[in-house]
Design a protein around this motif. Structure first.
Motif, PDB file in Angstrom:
ATOM      1  N   MET A   1       0.851  -1.168   0.000  1.00 43.23           N
ATOM      2  CA  MET A   1       0.000   0.000   0.000  1.00 43.23           C
ATOM      3  C   MET A   1       0.899   1.235   0.000  1.00 43.23           C
ATOM      4  SD  MET A   1      -3.076   1.071   2.602  1.00 43.23           S
ATOM      5  CE  MET A   1      -3.433  -0.613   2.894  1.00 43.23           C
ATOM      6  N   ASP A   2       0.469   2.234  -0.753  1.00 48.46           N
ATOM      7  CA  ASP A   2       1.268   3.435  -0.952  1.00 48.46           C
ATOM      8  C   ASP A   2       0.349   4.657  -0.813  1.00 48.46           C
ATOM      9  OD1 ASP A   2       1.969   5.429  -3.421  1.00 48.46           O
ATOM     10  OD2 ASP A   2       3.792   4.694  -2.446  1.00 48.46           O
ATOM     11  N   ALA A   3       0.843   5.715  -0.171  1.00 42.22           N
ATOM     12  CA  ALA A   3       0.035   6.912   0.070  1.00 42.22           C
ATOM     13  C   ALA A   3      -0.445   7.545  -1.238  1.00 42.22           C
ATOM     14  CB  ALA A   3       0.821   7.920   0.894  1.00 42.22           C
ATOM     15  N   ALA A   4       0.407   7.569  -2.253  1.00 42.67           N
ATOM     16  CA  ALA A   4       0.013   8.165  -3.535  1.00 42.67           C
ATOM     17  C   ALA A   4      -1.110   7.360  -4.192  1.00 42.67           C
ATOM     18  CB  ALA A   4       1.222   8.265  -4.463  1.00 42.67           C
TER      19      ALA A   4
ATOM     20  N   ALA B   1      -4.474   1.273  10.958  1.00 42.34           N
ATOM     21  CA  ALA B   1      -3.009   1.264  11.078  1.00 42.34           C
ATOM     22  C   ALA B   1      -2.267   1.082   9.753  1.00 42.34           C
ATOM     23  CB  ALA B   1      -2.564   0.214  12.089  1.00 42.34           C
ATOM     24  N   PRO B   2      -2.680   0.167   8.871  1.00 43.04           N
ATOM     25  CA  PRO B   2      -1.939   0.050   7.602  1.00 43.04           C
ATOM     26  C   PRO B   2      -1.982   1.320   6.763  1.00 43.04           C
ATOM     27  CG  PRO B   2      -3.417  -1.821   7.894  1.00 43.04           C
ATOM     28  CD  PRO B   2      -3.725  -0.842   8.980  1.00 43.04           C
ATOM     29  N   TYR B   3      -3.087   2.041   6.826  1.00 45.35           N
ATOM     30  CA  TYR B   3      -3.229   3.280   6.066  1.00 45.35           C
ATOM     31  C   TYR B   3      -2.401   4.397   6.696  1.00 45.35           C
ATOM     32  CZ  TYR B   3      -7.113   0.690   4.128  1.00 45.35           C
ATOM     33  OH  TYR B   3      -7.864  -0.265   3.524  1.00 45.35           O
ATOM     34  N   VAL B   4      -2.460   4.498   8.013  1.00 43.75           N
ATOM     35  CA  VAL B   4      -1.665   5.502   8.729  1.00 43.75           C
ATOM     36  C   VAL B   4      -0.181   5.229   8.504  1.00 43.75           C
ATOM     37  CG1 VAL B   4      -1.092   6.446  11.001  1.00 43.75           C
ATOM     38  CG2 VAL B   4      -3.467   5.897  10.448  1.00 43.75           C
ATOM     39  N   GLY B   5       0.173   3.960   8.449  1.00 50.45           N
ATOM     40  CA  GLY B   5       1.567   3.572   8.257  1.00 50.45           C
ATOM     41  C   GLY B   5       2.160   3.996   6.926  1.00 50.45           C
ATOM     42  N   THR B   6       1.322   4.324   5.960  1.00 46.11           N
ATOM     43  CA  THR B   6       1.836   4.792   4.664  1.00 46.11           C
ATOM     44  C   THR B   6       2.288   6.244   4.723  1.00 46.11           C
ATOM     45  OG1 THR B   6      -0.306   5.587   3.851  1.00 46.11           O
ATOM     46  CG2 THR B   6       0.235   3.264   3.426  1.00 46.11           C
ATOM     47  N   GLY B   7       1.889   6.955   5.778  1.00 48.83           N
ATOM     48  CA  GLY B   7       2.204   8.378   5.867  1.00 48.83           C
ATOM     49  C   GLY B   7       1.128   9.259   5.253  1.00 48.83           C
ATOM     50  N   TRP B   8       0.004   8.654   4.869  1.00 47.71           N
ATOM     51  CA  TRP B   8      -1.089   9.388   4.222  1.00 47.71           C
ATOM     52  C   TRP B   8      -1.822  10.204   5.279  1.00 47.71           C
ATOM     53  CZ3 TRP B   8      -6.370   7.109   2.734  1.00 47.71           C
ATOM     54  CH2 TRP B   8      -7.020   7.926   1.802  1.00 47.71           C
TER      55      TRP B   8
ATOM     56  N   GLU C   1      -0.431  12.601  18.120  1.00 49.09           N
ATOM     57  CA  GLU C   1      -0.265  11.832  16.876  1.00 49.09           C
ATOM     58  C   GLU C   1      -0.290  12.755  15.660  1.00 49.09           C
ATOM     59  OE1 GLU C   1      -0.264   8.279  16.283  1.00 49.09           O
ATOM     60  OE2 GLU C   1       0.026   7.915  18.409  1.00 49.09           O
ATOM     61  N   ALA C   2      -1.248  13.676  15.630  1.00 49.54           N
ATOM     62  CA  ALA C   2      -1.371  14.581  14.483  1.00 49.54           C
ATOM     63  C   ALA C   2      -0.175  15.523  14.396  1.00 49.54           C
ATOM     64  CB  ALA C   2      -2.674  15.369  14.571  1.00 49.54           C
ATOM     65  N   THR C   3       0.293  15.989  15.541  1.00 46.49           N
ATOM     66  CA  THR C   3       1.436  16.894  15.559  1.00 46.49           C
ATOM     67  C   THR C   3       2.707  16.189  15.100  1.00 46.49           C
ATOM     68  OG1 THR C   3       0.431  18.112  17.381  1.00 46.49           O
ATOM     69  CG2 THR C   3       2.762  18.471  17.008  1.00 46.49           C
ATOM     70  N   ALA C   4       2.860  14.932  15.494  1.00 46.26           N
ATOM     71  CA  ALA C   4       4.062  14.174  15.148  1.00 46.26           C
ATOM     72  C   ALA C   4       4.061  13.688  13.702  1.00 46.26           C
ATOM     73  CB  ALA C   4       4.206  12.973  16.081  1.00 46.26           C
ATOM     74  N   HIS C   5       2.912  13.692  13.055  1.00 46.55           N
ATOM     75  CA  HIS C   5       2.822  13.199  11.673  1.00 46.55           C
ATOM     76  C   HIS C   5       3.664  14.078  10.751  1.00 46.55           C
ATOM     77  CE1 HIS C   5       1.088  12.156   7.782  1.00 46.55           C
ATOM     78  NE2 HIS C   5       0.761  11.017   8.364  1.00 46.55           N
ATOM     79  N   PRO C   6       4.360  13.479   9.777  1.00 47.78           N
ATOM     80  CA  PRO C   6       5.208  14.264   8.878  1.00 47.78           C
ATOM     81  C   PRO C   6       4.473  15.387   8.136  1.00 47.78           C
ATOM     82  CG  PRO C   6       5.601  11.922   8.547  1.00 47.78           C
ATOM     83  CD  PRO C   6       4.457  12.050   9.508  1.00 47.78           C
ATOM     84  N   GLU C   7       3.186  15.203   7.884  1.00 45.40           N
ATOM     85  CA  GLU C   7       2.420  16.229   7.173  1.00 45.40           C
ATOM     86  C   GLU C   7       1.618  17.115   8.122  1.00 45.40           C
ATOM     87  OE1 GLU C   7       0.455  15.139   3.523  1.00 45.40           O
ATOM     88  OE2 GLU C   7       1.538  13.246   3.502  1.00 45.40           O
ATOM     89  N   GLY C   8       1.761  16.913   9.422  1.00 49.43           N
ATOM     90  CA  GLY C   8       0.988  17.665  10.401  1.00 49.43           C
ATOM     91  C   GLY C   8       1.185  19.172  10.343  1.00 49.43           C
ATOM     92  N   GLY C   9       2.320  19.631   9.843  1.00 46.68           N
ATOM     93  CA  GLY C   9       2.580  21.064   9.751  1.00 46.68           C
ATOM     94  C   GLY C   9       2.181  21.686   8.432  1.00 46.68           C
TER      95      GLY C   9
END
Length: 181
Positions: free
Chosen positions: A1-4, A69-76, A99-107
């Motif tokens: 599975m891939d975020a794109a 979890a599998p979807y969150v794990g993609t970074g999406w 969790e939202a703050t720590a996410h790579p796209e949270g900012g």
């Protein structure tokens, strides 16, 4: 599975069960069909989201988060935002914010509104206001009520009454000033 791939599938409703159909399946009691598609090898986001919401509504929040979890794990971000929403409605708002703050796209600007609403829900409106940008039109509608909550009513009214910039109409060119027929 891939975020794109997930982003493409959900935005195009391609290779997935449309959310309206998933809702209809659940409304008619076909929960096992939705659950099966949610955990299948090629995993369907709309089924997984609906199944997770159903589990969370039953008080099975940890199981709901395992479905996502599998979807969150993609970074999406969409999946992370849904997981945060479930955490928040399940009474674990501090964990949702973390969790939202720590996410790579949270900012990113598109994620800030959701994060600001989580912060405000946790009684941290000052942080929520600081996170949003008054110059971004898409964030003004979230910012206005937060300013009111903080007692900054005049600032909120001024912000929301500020006229939106006018987009100039397209200028005719040698190719566009005649009908195509």
């Amino acid at each position: 599975m891939d975020a794109a791939v997930l982003h493409r599938r959900t935005n195009m409703h391609h290779e997935c069960v449309p959310p309206d159909l998933v809702d209809r399946l659940l409304a008619l009691g076909h929960t096992e069909v939705a659950r099966g598609l949610a955990v299948a090898q090629d995993e369907d986001w709309f089924c997984a989201r609906a199944w997770a919401r159903l589990l969370a509504g039953r008080g099975e929040l940890d199981e709901a988060l395992q479905v996502l979890a599998p979807y969150v794990g993609t970074g999406w971000w969409t999946a992370a935002a849904e997981a945060a929403r479930l955490l928040d409605t399940g009474g674990r708002g501090d964990e949702a914010v973390a969790e939202a703050t720590a996410h790579p796209e949270g900012g990113r600007p598109y994620a800030r509104e959701g994060l600001a609403l989580l912060l405000a829900g946790e009684g941290r409106p000052e942080e929520a206001v600081a996170l949003l940008d008054a110059d971004r039109l898409e964030q003004q509608w979230a910012l206005g009520p937060l300013l009111v909550e903080l007692g900054r009513v005049e600032e909120a009214v001024t912000l929301l009454r500020t006229p939106r910039p006018q987009v100039p109409p397209p200028q005719p060119t040698g190719y566009s000033d005649r009908p195509p027929f």
